[in-house]
Design a protein around this motif. Structure first.
Motif, short mmCIF file in Angstrom:
data_model
loop_
_atom_site.label_atom_id
_atom_site.label_comp_id
_atom_site.label_asym_id
_atom_site.label_seq_id
_atom_site.Cartn_x
_atom_site.Cartn_y
_atom_site.Cartn_z
N THR A 64 77.81 29.44 89.34
CA THR A 64 76.38 29.22 89.21
C THR A 64 76.11 28.45 87.92
O THR A 64 76.78 28.64 86.91
CB THR A 64 75.60 30.55 89.17
N LEU A 65 75.12 27.59 87.99
CA LEU A 65 74.74 26.79 86.83
C LEU A 65 73.24 26.95 86.62
O LEU A 65 72.44 26.30 87.30
CB LEU A 65 75.09 25.32 87.06
N PRO A 66 72.81 27.83 85.70
CA PRO A 66 71.39 27.99 85.43
C PRO A 66 70.89 26.89 84.49
O PRO A 66 71.48 26.65 83.44
CB PRO A 66 71.31 29.37 84.76
N LEU A 67 69.81 26.22 84.88
CA LEU A 67 69.29 25.10 84.11
C LEU A 67 67.78 25.22 83.93
O LEU A 67 67.05 25.39 84.91
CB LEU A 67 69.60 23.77 84.81
N ALA A 68 67.33 25.11 82.69
CA ALA A 68 65.90 25.05 82.44
C ALA A 68 65.37 23.72 82.94
O ALA A 68 65.87 22.66 82.57
CB ALA A 68 65.62 25.20 80.94
N CYS A 69 64.38 23.78 83.82
CA CYS A 69 63.86 22.54 84.38
C CYS A 69 62.43 22.76 84.86
O CYS A 69 62.17 23.63 85.70
CB CYS A 69 64.74 22.08 85.54
N ASP A 70 61.52 21.98 84.33
CA ASP A 70 60.15 21.94 84.79
C ASP A 70 60.04 20.73 85.72
O ASP A 70 60.15 19.59 85.27
CB ASP A 70 59.19 21.80 83.60
N VAL A 71 59.86 20.97 87.01
CA VAL A 71 59.91 19.88 87.98
C VAL A 71 58.77 18.88 87.80
O VAL A 71 58.81 17.77 88.36
CB VAL A 71 59.90 20.40 89.44
#
Length: 249
Positions: A64-71
């Motif tokens: 799993t790769l958790p990434l902070a991202c505001d679409v």
């Protein structure tokens, strides 16, 4: 689920937006047992990290790769896709799930800020994500894009006009891109749930929204996602509508 179905998805990589809670979280929990590696995107990094740890313990073979991202930010979306490609070398599945509920009211009562938040998240965010992953999917000669829409993407509801507009727009671009990408073996599919019991209702007054009793559970929408992903390559489910059996009034 049969071994054949499991093996057909094992080792694929799915990118899920809005993965920190609700439908996105439920989808992640149902894809992990299938051996699908997960790129988990959301604004709440703490919740993403907790989910990533949970899945790692339950399914150690899955990365799993958790990434902070505001679409809403195209640059953040591009960066997330770049990080996913660096880690996994591919993205087979994109699940556009991030979304917000607009304030209920007459159009003239809705603030410009609320209009921007709704359109930027529900429509432009999905567009940014599709635009970012499509070159990779074209190069791979295959992929699946699932846009988690809403029944409001097919039926316009009064007092939800901006939300309706965001979802009708998502419906339109889903169908258009699906036709654009057929020749590249890329499926672009809309899922249209009715009311789902998630945090999206928080902040709305009780009289503004439907009763939560009888709503769909996030897991039920996630099961629809798994059903679509398990179809053979030559089967294209154009869209799937899933609603509560009884009206929520």
């Amino acid at each position: 689920m049969s071994e054949r179905q499991t093996s057909s998805l094992h080792g694929q990589v799915a990118m899920i937006t809005g993965a920190s809670q609700g439908i996105g979280q439920a989808i992640a929990r149902q894809l992990a047992p299938l051996g699908i590696h997960l790129v988990l995107c959301a604004r709440n990094v703490q919740k993403l990290t907790e989910l990533s740890r949970e899945l790692a313990l339950a399914h150690p073979e899955v990365q799993t790769l958790p990434l902070a991202c505001d679409v809403r930010d195209a640059a953040q979306v591009e960066q997330a896709v770049t990080e996913a490609q660096k880690t996994f070398g591919k993205i087979n599945i994109l699940i556009n799930n991030a979304g917000v509920a607009a304030k209920i009211g007459l159009l003239q009562e809705i603030s410009v800020e609320e209009i921007d938040r709704t359109i930027d998240t529900n429509l432009k965010g999905s567009i940014y994500c599709m635009r970012a992953v499509l070159p990779m999917m074209v190069q791979q000669n295959g992929g699946v894009i699932l846009n988690i829409n809403s029944i409001a993407g097919k039926t316009a509801y009064p007092f939800w006009s901006v939300y309706d507009a965001s979802k009708f727009g998502l419906h339109a671009i889903t169908e258009a891109v699906a036709e654009e990408q057929r020749g590249n073996n890329i499926k672009v599919i809309g899922i249209y749930p009715g009311a789902v019991d998630t945090a999206i209702w928080e902040g709305l007054h009780a009289e503004e929204g439907p009763r939560k009793e009888g709503m769909l559970a996030p897991d039920q929408v996630a099961e629809a996602v798994v059903y679509i992903l398990n179809q053979p390559q030559n089967v294209f489910i154009k869209d799937l509508t899933i609603t509560p059996l009884k009206p929520l009034v």
